[in-house]
Design a protein around this motif. Structure first.
Motif, PDB file in Angstrom:
ATOM      1  N   GLN A   1     -41.669 -28.777  39.252  1.00  0.00           N
ATOM      2  CA  GLN A   1     -40.630 -29.394  38.425  1.00  0.00           C
ATOM      3  C   GLN A   1     -39.265 -28.940  38.927  1.00  0.00           C
ATOM      4  O   GLN A   1     -38.957 -27.751  38.927  1.00  0.00           O
TER       5      GLN A   1
ATOM      6  N   SER B   1     -53.000 -40.217  32.488  1.00  0.00           N
ATOM      7  CA  SER B   1     -51.540 -40.151  32.573  1.00  0.00           C
ATOM      8  C   SER B   1     -50.925 -41.125  31.583  1.00  0.00           C
ATOM      9  O   SER B   1     -51.587 -42.053  31.104  1.00  0.00           O
TER      10      SER B   1
ATOM     11  N   TYR C   1     -41.452 -27.417  28.516  1.00  0.00           N
ATOM     12  CA  TYR C   1     -42.666 -27.579  27.722  1.00  0.00           C
ATOM     13  C   TYR C   1     -43.878 -27.277  28.612  1.00  0.00           C
ATOM     14  O   TYR C   1     -43.995 -27.814  29.719  1.00  0.00           O
TER      15      TYR C   1
ATOM     16  N   SER D   1     -46.936 -43.202  30.778  1.00  0.00           N
ATOM     17  CA  SER D   1     -45.618 -43.524  31.307  1.00  0.00           C
ATOM     18  C   SER D   1     -44.871 -44.397  30.296  1.00  0.00           C
ATOM     19  O   SER D   1     -45.416 -45.378  29.786  1.00  0.00           O
TER      20      SER D   1
ATOM     21  N   CYS E   1     -46.826 -29.317  32.733  1.00  0.00           N
ATOM     22  CA  CYS E   1     -45.464 -28.868  32.425  1.00  0.00           C
ATOM     23  C   CYS E   1     -44.533 -30.073  32.413  1.00  0.00           C
ATOM     24  O   CYS E   1     -44.744 -31.047  33.153  1.00  0.00           O
ATOM     25  N   HIS E   2     -43.506 -29.976  31.583  1.00  0.00           N
ATOM     26  CA  HIS E   2     -42.498 -31.031  31.520  1.00  0.00           C
ATOM     27  C   HIS E   2     -41.146 -30.403  31.217  1.00  0.00           C
ATOM     28  O   HIS E   2     -41.009 -29.610  30.275  1.00  0.00           O
TER      29      HIS E   2
ATOM     30  N   SER F   1     -44.019 -35.592  27.401  1.00  0.00           N
ATOM     31  CA  SER F   1     -42.788 -36.310  27.745  1.00  0.00           C
ATOM     32  C   SER F   1     -41.969 -36.553  26.488  1.00  0.00           C
ATOM     33  O   SER F   1     -42.499 -36.640  25.380  1.00  0.00           O
TER      34      SER F   1
ATOM     35  N   GLN G   1     -48.386 -27.695  39.731  1.00  0.00           N
ATOM     36  CA  GLN G   1     -47.342 -28.656  39.401  1.00  0.00           C
ATOM     37  C   GLN G   1     -45.989 -28.117  39.823  1.00  0.00           C
ATOM     38  O   GLN G   1     -45.761 -26.894  39.853  1.00  0.00           O
TER      39      GLN G   1
ATOM     40  N   HIS H   1     -50.538 -34.534  29.368  1.00  0.00           N
ATOM     41  CA  HIS H   1     -49.248 -35.209  29.470  1.00  0.00           C
ATOM     42  C   HIS H   1     -48.297 -34.676  28.410  1.00  0.00           C
ATOM     43  O   HIS H   1     -48.686 -34.418  27.260  1.00  0.00           O
TER      44      HIS H   1
END
Length: 1245
Positions: free
Chosen positions: A111, A248, A164, A250, A154-155, A208, A109, A206
């Motif tokens: 970011q 996922s 995170y 959203s 990861c976020h 967020s 991933q 996920h």
């Protein structure tokens, strides 16, 4: 000015083998040797070691095996991660950067730290890396290695320094981006779910923030559980348990609902206030069948839910198609209101990302494009238009459109060639693209001061040729040529196509291009050559076809003498060669008894066709089948526009074609080239003596038992029986019979390689070969140490060799330079041939090498063992065994003005021929010089002139004048043959000659010839043919590619060895200037595509889809920072929209959330040291050094100057304070003194 003898002054020549000797005997490795010169020649060499430095410059093409995607909406740059640990960062055209993780672990991933000039990568080895992008060459600032948990997601919230990290165990950790230290705040999986839950929720898929409140974290688990975690209260607000696995999630920008994609092809819409069930469930591609059930659909791997101010929201997802529709291509679905658009893709979708105007998740998103990362392509779709057109990609992402089979690199080309090719190629560009500008437009790039025209040519498996503009570290396609249009399309089941089973009959093996005359020549895998001329006008043409019979009737077997230990010539009369007569075949002719066999592989179109402007075919040369034997593939080629001649050769012989008169002027076997000066003993035999009567099994087997054993073997398995070493029943064969040559850029694909990237399990012998290649073992011709291998002397009649059966071609599939990966062996295994099996794989043809011919002893092994040490092929392969016949191949050719004989007073046109035995043959040519005579009178070929010897196969020729300057080959100035004729100015050929005596004071003084083989280089003085210098380039490896290149207004010899070393030698003294262990040969792709060019540049195919360019010039390394693009540009972060009083009051307190107060060490404590390990990077200090010449460097210097100014101001302020204190003290004392003396009289003092 220095003499040749003085060039070596000051060099270390104390090696025992470094003494002067005869030209035919080599010196010790790494020690140049000066031979007596017939006269003094003044040469001043200007190149020194300080002129050379090796470094990578830029990488072109599509990221091989991509895995991840990220986009910075403010900086507008895109990052792509790969399975090999690479990261590609793209901006506007010219801004293209490649980074590589040292571990080589796959990137999971990416970011961006939005508008911060930094990037976080999560790799498969459970390590997080922070990259600094505020420099032209990004570097790692920090790394954090997780020891006990595996990273899954990861976020990083916008404008947050807390990352995170979700793990496979279901836990969520928090990392400080600035210090890259783990926070003590952890969300454990068993705290996130209810205590009554009996099953593990699965890995975190996920993470967020809630758009309404940044203090709420939404956690999605793979098992179908969704939890909203209150970070302040450290408890779950709600939990959702769904039956289907989640892929996922959203959010809607208002935070009032979110969408999930599931494994059953459904989309669910949830309200955070009512989580008992989704308020909407849709199957976008699941239709209701007649029985009332829905179609089963594939998983929806990702969904994005984006709102628009002036239209319905967009729902974009990948996957979800029904299983029932077989053969349907991967698709991206765009749902906009009630309209559903399905965009089918050519390759599987790896990742996609919707590009929006704002970086804030709680604002209306306004999507304008979607980036789709495919397995082999990158597509950007315009969402602002109803038909969703695709943006025209400015990056060269289609290098691998068909697998690359060969490359050529030309620096400092004529300045007019690039605009002409671009204008021709622009007429054939595709249409229908979006009219808007390319949305990935970040970074800055300017044209550097050190630029010159550069062109890269790539040949492909489908027969196409692509010309690329490679100037100024960019790559843009100029022109595409399809060579397959010259031929009729092969019909399956008819003619030779049925026997061949060819998958890529038009694949390109090598190219030859003269930029000045614009003559272009292509060699194909089907033993054909196509000559093209350039024209700016379209024309009706019919291609002329020549058919050449280049096949040795008597097979020549080279038998090394038992007592031959010295690599010098034998007596001319000691071994009389057998005479062989080769007659060229006129076009279309057939022998009465071999009408079926005297045919080429492909059929040329025999009708008049209209060809567009550009390169137009002028002549096709094809080799014929002879007596059921296929023609051997072409191993060398050279063309000269001034002479109007084309020469090519293979392992059977040499042919020279006059392409002006369209005639074959020479077609001769390699042995006949020597005449009476053949230095080798050759045994001839009938071609039919050992020929198989059937075209079925063609293995080298003596009985049915061995056939059955061979049939039962896996194509890639190896059995190495030790008991066979002492088996007297099996006849031995010489090691020399497996000798192969790698010298030419001709490469063939193994039959068991069916696609790019497939790894092969190597046979034992090749593992040993690669050990030798990488320098683990000694010389490839050294004696093996394995016991039990008998030394069996050769019989007087030589070993018995079995030929390939009739009707079996030597190849099946086009060899893609991009489609083979060979892993290096872990352990060493004993074997005889250090490079033979590897070179068999490179060429697919057996040849003999000079250095083995002079080995001290002949080592033999049995037939079965040698076969098992080679590559095992499946029974369906057209090459079921390696051709055991020892053949001397033509490995390199060069036309030029030279002296054919020692008695010549003036230079004349000559052809230099190099063979796989290390023999150099000089053939003088007689060419009519008058324009009219050249069109009518024949070109005559004189008898062979000089014969010289080197160790190993000859790779390259070059010519220098006696001042050390490079002599260019003569050429014809380009003239358009299709242009309208001017009666006042008739067309005549305009030739440019570079005579060896043209730049010298004394007429006829001679010139120097540089010859480089796979093991040594020599410099000869012509016409005396005396060897001036000899340099043994390598003893433990061999040279794959060598070129004489121009650098810093001088010339040098550049070599790339199989052990990964890149070396340069001065000319003419062959003094070592650079030797860098750059790139170990881990796969054959590098060997096939590595090529040098002028101005200190080189390239190779680093992966099946990428071209890596390097430089070995110190000047270019110094200016590299100026020529690369800037990834980061200072841009103000857009301000957040005013939410209004009511939205701010009722929409939560997102702006009052302080993560530092919650996750900092004071509140959360320290994390366990055993959980993760912090690894400091080298990007901090080195990054400042690298960025010193760019915009970031200017900012850094300004910041340092401000700090210094502030420090000086601080010191000034302290001094001022001290002065004020001193003044106050003085004033106080003065006032006290005044009061004390106020009432006193003057006489009281």
């Amino acid at each position: 000015m220095k003499k040749f003898r003085k060039v070596l002054d000051g060099l270390t020549t104390s090696s025992p083998g470094g003494t002067m000797g005869s030209p035919s005997c080599g010196s010790a490795a790494g020690t140049p040797t000066a031979a007596p010169t017939p006269k003094d020649i003044d040469v001043q060499e200007t190149l020194v070691s300080e002129n050379f430095q090796l470094c990578k410059t830029v990488r072109h093409g599509f990221t091989y095996q991509p895995t991840a995607l990220a986009f910075d909406p403010v900086q507008k740059i895109l990052a792509i991660g790969s399975r090999s640990g690479g990261v590609r960062i793209l901006g506007r055209p010219g801004v293209d950067c490649y980074c590589q993780h040292e571990s080589g672990a796959a990137v999971l991933q990416l970011q961006f730290l939005i508008n911060e000039g930094a990037l976080v990568t999560a790799c498969a080895d459970d390590t997080l890396h922070l990259w600094n992008l505020r420099q032209r060459r990004p570097a790692v600032l920090h790394s954090l290695k997780f020891n006990r948990e595996r990273i899954t997601f990861c976020h990083l919230p916008f404008q947050s320094k807390w990352l995170y990290v979700g793990t496979e165990r279901g836990n969520t950790h928090i990392v400080n981006i600035e210090s890259f230290i783990l926070s003590g705040y952890v969300i454990m999986w068993n705290k996130a779910i209810e205590l009554s839950t009996k099953t593990h929720p699965g890995p975190v898929v996920h993470l967020s923030d809630s758009p309404k409140d940044e203090g709420k974290l939404l956690i999605g688990f793979e098992g179908g559980t969704i939890v909203q975690w209150d970070l302040r209260a450290k408890k779950a607000d709600f939990r959702i348990y769904y039956d289907e696995a989640i892929h996922s999630v959203s959010w809607h920008h208002e935070g009032k609902q979110f969408m999930c994609s599931h494994s059953d092809g459904s989309l669910t819409l949830w309200n955070p206030r009512n989580t008992t069930k989704p308020f909407q469930v849709t199957f976008p591609h699941g239709k209701i069948q007649k029985d009332g059930r829905k179609e089963s659909c594939k998983p929806i791997l990702k969904v994005e839910y984006k709102t628009s101010r002036n239209s319905e929201p967009f729902v974009i997802f990948s996957g979800g198609l029904s299983y029932d529709k077989a053969g349907r291509r991967p698709a991206l679905t765009i749902m906009h209101g009630k309209a559903i658009t399905v965009l089918e893709m050519d390759y599987p979708i790896v990742e996609f990302m919707v590009l929006c105007d704002t970086p804030y998740i709680n604002e209306i998103q306004e999507p304008y494009a979607v980036v789709v990362l495919l397995e082999k392509d990158l597509i950007v779709v315009d969402l602002t238009q109803s038909n969703f057109p695709v943006f025209e990609n400015p990056y060269p992402m289609d290098i691998h459109e068909s697998p690359v089979t060969c490359t050529a690199y030309f620096a400092d080309c004529p300045p007019d060639i690039i605009p002409i090719l671009y204008s021709i190629g622009a007429k054939h560009k595709k249409t229908g693209y979006s009219q808007k500008e390319w949305p990935i437009a970040g970074g800055t790039w300017t044209l550097g001061s050190h630029t010159y025209p550069e062109i890269i040519i790539t040949g492909h498996a489908d027969g196409s040729i692509k010309f690329w503009d490679a100037s100024a570290f960019t790559l843009q396609m100029l022109y595409k040529l399809k060579t397959s249009k010259v031929f009729e399309k092969p019909k399956l089941g008819e003619g030779r196509g049925a026997d061949l089973g060819e998958e890529d009959p038009f694949a390109v093996q090598m190219v030859s291009w003269c930029p000045h005359s614009r003559i272009f020549c292509v060699v194909g895998i089907s033993a054909h050559i196509i000559l093209y001329r350039f024209s700016k006008y379209d024309a009706n043409t019919q291609t002329v076809s020549l058919e050449v019979r280049l096949q040795c009737e008597p097979e020549d077997i080279i038998t090394p003498s038992e007592n031959e230990n010295n690599p010098c010539f034998s007596e001319p009369g000691s071994h009389s060669p057998q005479p062989h007569h080769q007659n060229p075949v006129s076009p279309g002719s057939r022998t009465p008894d071999g009408a079926k066999d005297s045919t080429p592989f492909l059929k040329v179109k025999d009708k008049m066709v209209r060809v567009p402007p550009g390169y137009q075919s002028d002549l096709v040369i094809q080799l014929l089948w002879v007596d059921g034997e296929p023609p051997q593939q072409i191993t060398s080629l050279d063309i000269n526009s001034a002479y109007g001649l084309l020469a090519f050769g293979n392992c059977n012989g040499l042919a020279v074609v006059d392409y002006i008169q369209k005639t074959v002027i020479l077609c001769i076997s390699t042995v006949d080239l020597y005449g009476a000066t053949d230095p080798y003993q050759r045994l001839t035999r009938s071609p039919r003596r050992n020929r198989q009567s059937t075209s079925g099994l063609t293995e080298l087997t003596d009985n049915q038992q061995s056939i059955d054993m061979e049939r039962s073997k896996s194509p890639t398995s190896v059995h190495y029986p030790t008991s066979l070493h002492n088996d007297p029943r099996i006849l031995p064969e010489p090691v020399a019979s497996l000798r192969a040559s790698h010298c030419s850029p001709v490469f063939y694909l193994l039959d068991n390689v069916k696609g790019p990237g497939r790894k092969l399990s190597l046979p034992t012998d090749l593992k040993t070969d690669l050990d030798h290649v990488n320098g683990h073992c000694t010389s490839p011709t050294s004696q093996p140490c394995s016991a039990g291998k008998p030394r069996i002397p050769m019989g007087p009649e030589g070993p018995r060799l079995t030929r390939r059966g009739p009707g079996r071609p030597p190849f099946r599939k086009a060899q893609s330079a991009a489609c083979m990966e060979i892993s290096l062996p872990v352990s060493h295994t004993e074997g005889h041939a250090s490079r033979r099996a590897m070179l068999q794989q490179l060429h697919g043809v057996t040849m003999y090498s000079h250095d083995e011919h002079h080995s001290t002893a002949s080592y033999c092994w049995n037939e079965r063992e040698s076969r098992e040490n080679s590559f095992s092929r499946s029974r369906s392969s057209s090459v079921s065994s390696i051709d055991r016949d020892t053949k001397e191949a033509i490995t390199t050719l060069q036309f030029g003005e030279s002296y054919g004989r020692k008695s010549d007073a003036l230079p004349t046109p000559c052809l230099w021929v190099g063979t796989s035995l290390g023999v150099v043959i000089l053939i003088p040519l007689s060419i009519p010089m008058d324009h009219e005579e050249r069109l009518e009178d024949p070109v005559t070929v004189g008898p062979s002139g000089a014969v010289q010897m080197l160790k190993g196969s000859v790779l390259r020729f070059a010519f220098l004048d006696c001042n050390g300057a490079l002599i260019q080959s003569p050429y014809e100035i380009w003239r358009d043959q299709n242009a309208p004729e001017d009666p006042d100015r008739p067309r005549r050929r305009k030739l440019v000659h570079f005579s060896p005596s043209s730049s010298q004071d004394a007429f006829g003084e001679g010139h120097l010839t540089v010859v480089c083989s796979e093991r040594q280089a020599k410099v000869f003085l012509m016409p005396s043919q005396s060897c001036l210098f000899v340099h043994n380039i390598t003893e433990s490896s061999f040279v794959l590619r060598a070129d004489v290149v121009s650098l810093c207004n001088s010339v040098c010899l550049a070599c790339f060895c199989a052990n990964g070393h890149v070396m340069t030698l001065s000319l003419p003294s062959l003094r070592p200037l650079m030797d860098v262990n750059y790139l170990p040969l881990t796969d054959m792709r590098i060997a096939r595509t590595f090529c040098f060019t002028n101005e200190g540049q080189a390239l190779y195919l680093s992966s099946p889809t990428e071209i890596q360019r390097i430089t070995y010039s110190q000047e270019m390394c110094d200016n590299l920072q100026e020529m690369l693009g800037e990834l980061f540009t200072p841009i103000e972060t857009p301000e957040a929209q005013n939410r209004g009083f009511l939205k701010g009051f009722f929409g939560g307190n997102a702006h009052t959330f302080d993560r530092e107060e919650l996750f900092g060490e004071a509140a959360a404590g320290k994390a366990s040291r055993s959980l993760a390990q912090h690894i400091p990077g080298q990007g901090g200090v080195e990054g400042m050094k690298v960025a010193a010449s760019g915009v970031v460097g200017d900012l850094a210097r300004a910041r340092v100057a401000l700090d210094e100014r502030g420090q000086r101001l601080g010191e000034l302020e302290e001094r001022t304070t001290l002065m004020m204190t001193s003044a106050e003290t003085f004033s106080k004392h003065a006032h006290e003194l005044m009061l004390k003396c106020k009432d006193k009289k003057w006489y009281q003092f």
